[in-house]
Design a protein around this motif. Structure first.
Motif, mmCIF file in Angstrom:
data_model
loop_
_atom_site.group_PDB
_atom_site.id
_atom_site.type_symbol
_atom_site.label_atom_id
_atom_site.label_comp_id
_atom_site.label_asym_id
_atom_site.label_seq_id
_atom_site.Cartn_x
_atom_site.Cartn_y
_atom_site.Cartn_z
ATOM 1 N N HIS A 69 0.845 -1.192 0.000
ATOM 2 C CA HIS A 69 0.000 0.000 0.000
ATOM 3 C C HIS A 69 0.878 1.239 0.000
ATOM 4 O O HIS A 69 1.890 1.333 0.679
ATOM 5 N N ARG A 70 0.483 2.182 -0.782
ATOM 6 C CA ARG A 70 1.271 3.394 -0.987
ATOM 7 C C ARG A 70 1.346 4.215 0.295
ATOM 8 O O ARG A 70 0.360 4.435 0.969
ATOM 9 N N GLN A 71 2.554 4.627 0.640
ATOM 10 C CA GLN A 71 2.762 5.492 1.794
ATOM 11 C C GLN A 71 2.676 6.952 1.347
ATOM 12 O O GLN A 71 2.653 7.260 0.151
ATOM 13 N N ASP A 72 2.620 7.843 2.339
ATOM 14 C CA ASP A 72 2.581 9.268 2.018
ATOM 15 C C ASP A 72 3.869 9.677 1.332
ATOM 16 O O ASP A 72 4.959 9.213 1.658
ATOM 17 N N THR A 73 3.770 10.616 0.413
ATOM 18 C CA THR A 73 4.902 11.023 -0.402
ATOM 19 C C THR A 73 5.312 12.439 -0.061
ATOM 20 O O THR A 73 4.550 13.203 0.550
ATOM 21 N N PRO A 74 6.552 12.829 -0.475
ATOM 22 C CA PRO A 74 6.989 14.224 -0.267
ATOM 23 C C PRO A 74 6.069 15.224 -0.945
ATOM 24 O O PRO A 74 5.978 16.368 -0.541
ATOM 25 N N HIS A 75 5.340 14.770 -1.984
ATOM 26 C CA HIS A 75 4.433 15.678 -2.683
ATOM 27 C C HIS A 75 3.327 16.150 -1.747
ATOM 28 O O HIS A 75 2.927 17.325 -1.772
ATOM 29 N N LYS B 261 3.738 11.243 -11.940
ATOM 30 C CA LYS B 261 2.267 11.368 -11.840
ATOM 31 C C LYS B 261 1.621 9.985 -11.715
ATOM 32 O O LYS B 261 0.709 9.775 -10.918
ATOM 33 N N LYS B 262 2.088 9.044 -12.515
ATOM 34 C CA LYS B 262 1.529 7.702 -12.485
ATOM 35 C C LYS B 262 1.704 7.084 -11.103
ATOM 36 O O LYS B 262 0.812 6.416 -10.565
ATOM 37 N N TYR B 263 2.847 7.313 -10.506
ATOM 38 C CA TYR B 263 3.113 6.772 -9.178
ATOM 39 C C TYR B 263 2.192 7.413 -8.138
ATOM 40 O O TYR B 263 1.652 6.729 -7.265
ATOM 41 N N LEU B 264 2.004 8.742 -8.223
ATOM 42 C CA LEU B 264 1.194 9.444 -7.225
ATOM 43 C C LEU B 264 -0.275 9.058 -7.312
ATOM 44 O O LEU B 264 -0.999 9.028 -6.308
ATOM 45 N N ASN B 265 -0.714 8.708 -8.501
ATOM 46 C CA ASN B 265 -2.129 8.368 -8.678
ATOM 47 C C ASN B 265 -2.434 6.897 -8.431
ATOM 48 O O ASN B 265 -3.591 6.495 -8.466
ATOM 49 N N ALA B 266 -1.374 6.084 -8.196
ATOM 50 C CA ALA B 266 -1.597 4.649 -8.012
ATOM 51 C C ALA B 266 -2.156 4.374 -6.632
ATOM 52 O O ALA B 266 -1.859 5.064 -5.667
ATOM 53 N N GLU B 267 -2.992 3.311 -6.542
ATOM 54 C CA GLU B 267 -3.567 2.915 -5.271
ATOM 55 C C GLU B 267 -2.516 2.264 -4.369
ATOM 56 O O GLU B 267 -2.549 2.378 -3.151
ATOM 57 N N VAL B 268 -1.590 1.489 -4.980
ATOM 58 C CA VAL B 268 -0.528 0.816 -4.223
ATOM 59 C C VAL B 268 0.794 1.187 -4.860
ATOM 60 O O VAL B 268 0.857 1.719 -5.973
ATOM 61 N N ASP B 269 1.869 0.880 -4.129
ATOM 62 C CA ASP B 269 3.196 1.175 -4.673
ATOM 63 C C ASP B 269 3.464 0.279 -5.865
ATOM 64 O O ASP B 269 3.420 -0.956 -5.750
ATOM 65 N N PRO B 270 3.725 0.837 -7.007
ATOM 66 C CA PRO B 270 4.006 0.005 -8.184
ATOM 67 C C PRO B 270 5.392 -0.630 -8.083
ATOM 68 O O PRO B 270 6.303 -0.042 -7.514
ATOM 69 N N VAL B 271 5.497 -1.824 -8.595
ATOM 70 C CA VAL B 271 6.800 -2.508 -8.680
ATOM 71 C C VAL B 271 7.226 -2.485 -10.133
ATOM 72 O O VAL B 271 6.526 -3.015 -10.998
ATOM 73 N N TYR B 272 8.388 -1.874 -10.359
ATOM 74 C CA TYR B 272 8.852 -1.709 -11.748
ATOM 75 C C TYR B 272 9.476 -3.015 -12.233
ATOM 76 O O TYR B 272 10.354 -3.572 -11.577
ATOM 77 N N GLN B 273 8.996 -3.515 -13.331
ATOM 78 C CA GLN B 273 9.558 -4.708 -13.951
ATOM 79 C C GLN B 273 9.769 -4.432 -15.423
ATOM 80 O O GLN B 273 8.832 -4.097 -16.140
ATOM 81 N N ARG B 274 11.049 -4.591 -15.841
ATOM 82 C CA ARG B 274 11.374 -4.400 -17.257
ATOM 83 C C ARG B 274 11.334 -5.759 -17.937
ATOM 84 O O ARG B 274 12.085 -6.669 -17.573
ATOM 85 N N GLU B 275 10.397 -5.894 -18.859
ATOM 86 C CA GLU B 275 10.251 -7.171 -19.536
ATOM 87 C C GLU B 275 11.406 -7.454 -20.471
ATOM 88 O O GLU B 275 11.789 -8.593 -20.685
ATOM 89 N N ARG B 276 12.033 -6.444 -21.019
ATOM 90 C CA ARG B 276 13.115 -6.651 -21.983
ATOM 91 C C ARG B 276 14.160 -5.553 -21.826
ATOM 92 O O ARG B 276 13.830 -4.376 -21.817
ATOM 93 N N GLN B 277 15.420 -5.963 -21.641
ATOM 94 C CA GLN B 277 16.514 -4.998 -21.532
ATOM 95 C C GLN B 277 16.833 -4.477 -22.933
ATOM 96 O O GLN B 277 17.224 -5.244 -23.816
#
Length: 499
Positions: free
Chosen positions: A5-11, A33-49
């Motif tokens: 769950h997303r914690q409070d941000t510096p914003h 912006k995408k991160y701030l509007n998300a309900e939970v903390d997103p986990v970044y996964q790069r499918e292809r380097q």
């Protein structure tokens, strides 16, 4: 995608702007912006380097990689070396970009999938693996490349190393002699690549036509030669790994020795010392302990193999035969004849009609003359003038007294012929006898051939026996008198002169 769950941000807490956050985190404003509007903390996964972008230099790098792939492994450039070469071409980017492209290129090549292997186990005394490597050393102040013969007993992991200037067949033979002497015995099998000095032809599967002289070595020591499948280094993985380890352990930094013999003595000592390292399988035991248990399983050695490479040659009119870019002398009476030259790792022997007629220490330079002055003595009998300028006699290390006689005789007319007579006597009676005769002549101050030969004959003649003193007790009190008339009585009283 899952996350906490997303914690409070510096914003929200500090009131920082989206632009400030994007600048601090080196992210785009849309990502923030995408991160701030998300309900939970997103986990970044790069499918292809993504492949790194090098601009116009990327084809250059790929061309270099393709060229290096055709070279032997030890000659291929590392990513760091390629990065430095690209910098000379004008590349101003980072090293990690080059590193990622090199890795990406190798993984995308056809057949680049990870190979699978079967772990190998060897019984004590069963097998030994052999290979060559090229190492840089400094011998006698000269930088050069030596060929290093690697042996490794597959069970105990005991290794043996020997350095040579060539990888020729006589070096292979000598290396086996030395390795088996070091191990104190011979294994059941020897595992090789497919070099021409060992394998003449490769057929399907494991079928090979081995070199005839190499089979003589195998028959002498009674081991079974086994050749690996081409491009299958895993079949002798132990010695393949040993090559890299030895280069790191022993040849970095570069070694310095006065001669090859000193290098080999040092390598043999280091092989014994490195046996104190833990065994790769039984890590609680040193290699030396496992080797001590394996050694009785090796076949005992009766005598070393006479490992020479033989070649039939014709002796030149200057009494020379050529081998490996050098020329060696033979006795003059064999000029123009065909002989058999037998080359060992450190000796050259010349055989005619089954008899040894000449032997030299082997040299590995180029266009060198290795001459024995005694081989030309019969020529001097007919052409004594060659004594002054003949190449075999320029640096002849004669005994001091004979050298002094030579200097005096050559100052006189016909002195060269006179000194040839001294040399002929030296060949017949030996250097020690002629040296003493020359010393006596020099002491008298009369240095001529007749005087020297006279002294020598006096030295050779048997000494007169000492007179024997007879004890008076053994002398007769009454000496016998000659009386021939006693014989007349035996003839009936008739004097013998009347018959």
């Amino acid at each position: 995608m899952h996350g906490n769950h997303r914690q409070d941000t510096p914003h929200k807490i500090k009131g920082e702007s989206i632009s400030a956050i994007a600048r601090d985190l080196n992210l785009s404003r849309n990502t923030v912006k995408k991160y701030l509007n998300a309900e939970v903390d997103p986990v970044y996964q790069r499918e292809r380097q993504p492949a790194p972008k090098l601009g116009e230099l990327q084809p250059v790098l790929e061309t270099w990689l393709e060229q290096d792939s055709q070279r032997p492994k030890r000659e291929r450039r590392t990513a760091q070396r390629l990065f430095e070469d690209l910098q000379r071409e004008g590349y101003a980017g980072a090293y990690d970009s080059v590193q990622r492209l090199v890795k990406h290129w190798k993984t995308q090549r056809p057949g680049a999938s990870q190979d699978a292997f079967v772990p190998l186990v060897f019984a004590a005394g069963d097998a030994c693996q052999f290979d060559w490597s090229h190492e840089h050393v400094i011998l006698g102040g000269v930088a050069q490349v030596v060929k290093l013969a690697h042996f490794r007993l597959s069970h105990s992991r005991q290794m043996f190393l020997a350095a040579y200037p060539r990888e020729s067949q006589e070096m292979v033979f000598d290396a086996h002699n030395r390795a088996f002497a070091f191990f104190g015995g011979v294994p059941v099998r020897m595992i090789y690549d497919n070099p021409k000095t060992i394998v003449e032809s490769i057929f399907s599967g494991k079928d090979r036509q081995f070199n005839r002289r190499f089979l003589a070595l195998a028959s002498h020591y009674l081991f079974e030669p086994v050749a690996c499948t081409p491009a299958s280094g895993w079949e002798k993985e132990q010695v393949e790994n040993q090559v890299g380890n030895v280069r790191e352990w022993l040849f970095t930094p570069i070694l310095r020795f006065d001669a090859l013999a000193e290098l080999n003595a040092w390598l043999e000592t280091r092989c014994t010392e490195l046996a104190n390292r833990p065994h790769p399988t039984w890590k609680e035991r040193p290699i030396a302990e496992v080797f001590a248990e394996e050694q009785p399983r090796l076949r005992p050695i009766t005598m070393p193999f006479d490992g020479y490479f033989e070649q039939t040659l014709r002796v030149s009119s200057t009494c020379l035969v050529s081998y490996d870019r050098n020329r060696y002398s033979v006795p003059a009476e064999h000029a123009g004849q065909r002989i058999s030259l037998r080359a060992n790792a450190n000796r050259i022997r010349v055989v005619a009609d089954g008899k040894l007629i000449a032997e030299h220490a082997r040299h590995f330079g180029r266009e060198r003359l290795i001459l024995d002055p005694w081989h030309y003595l019969s020529v001097l009998e007919k052409k004594p003038g060659a004594l002054r300028n003949g190449a075999p006699f320029q640096d002849w290390a004669l005994p001091a007294a004979i050298g002094a006689v030579k200097d005096k005789l050559l100052k006189s007319p016909q002195g060269d012929r006179a000194f040839v007579e001294v040399l002929l006597a030296m060949r017949q009676y030996g250097a020690d006898m002629v040296t003493v005769a020359c010393e006596l002549a020099l002491e008298e101050g009369i240095v001529t051939t007749p005087v020297i030969l006279n002294h020598m004959h006096r030295l050779l003649s048997p000494a007169k026996p000492e007179p024997i003193t007879v004890s008076t007790a053994l002398m007769l009190a009454i000496e016998p008198v000659a009386d021939c008339t006693r014989y007349d009585s035996l003839r009936g009283g008739v004097p013998c002169w009347l018959n």
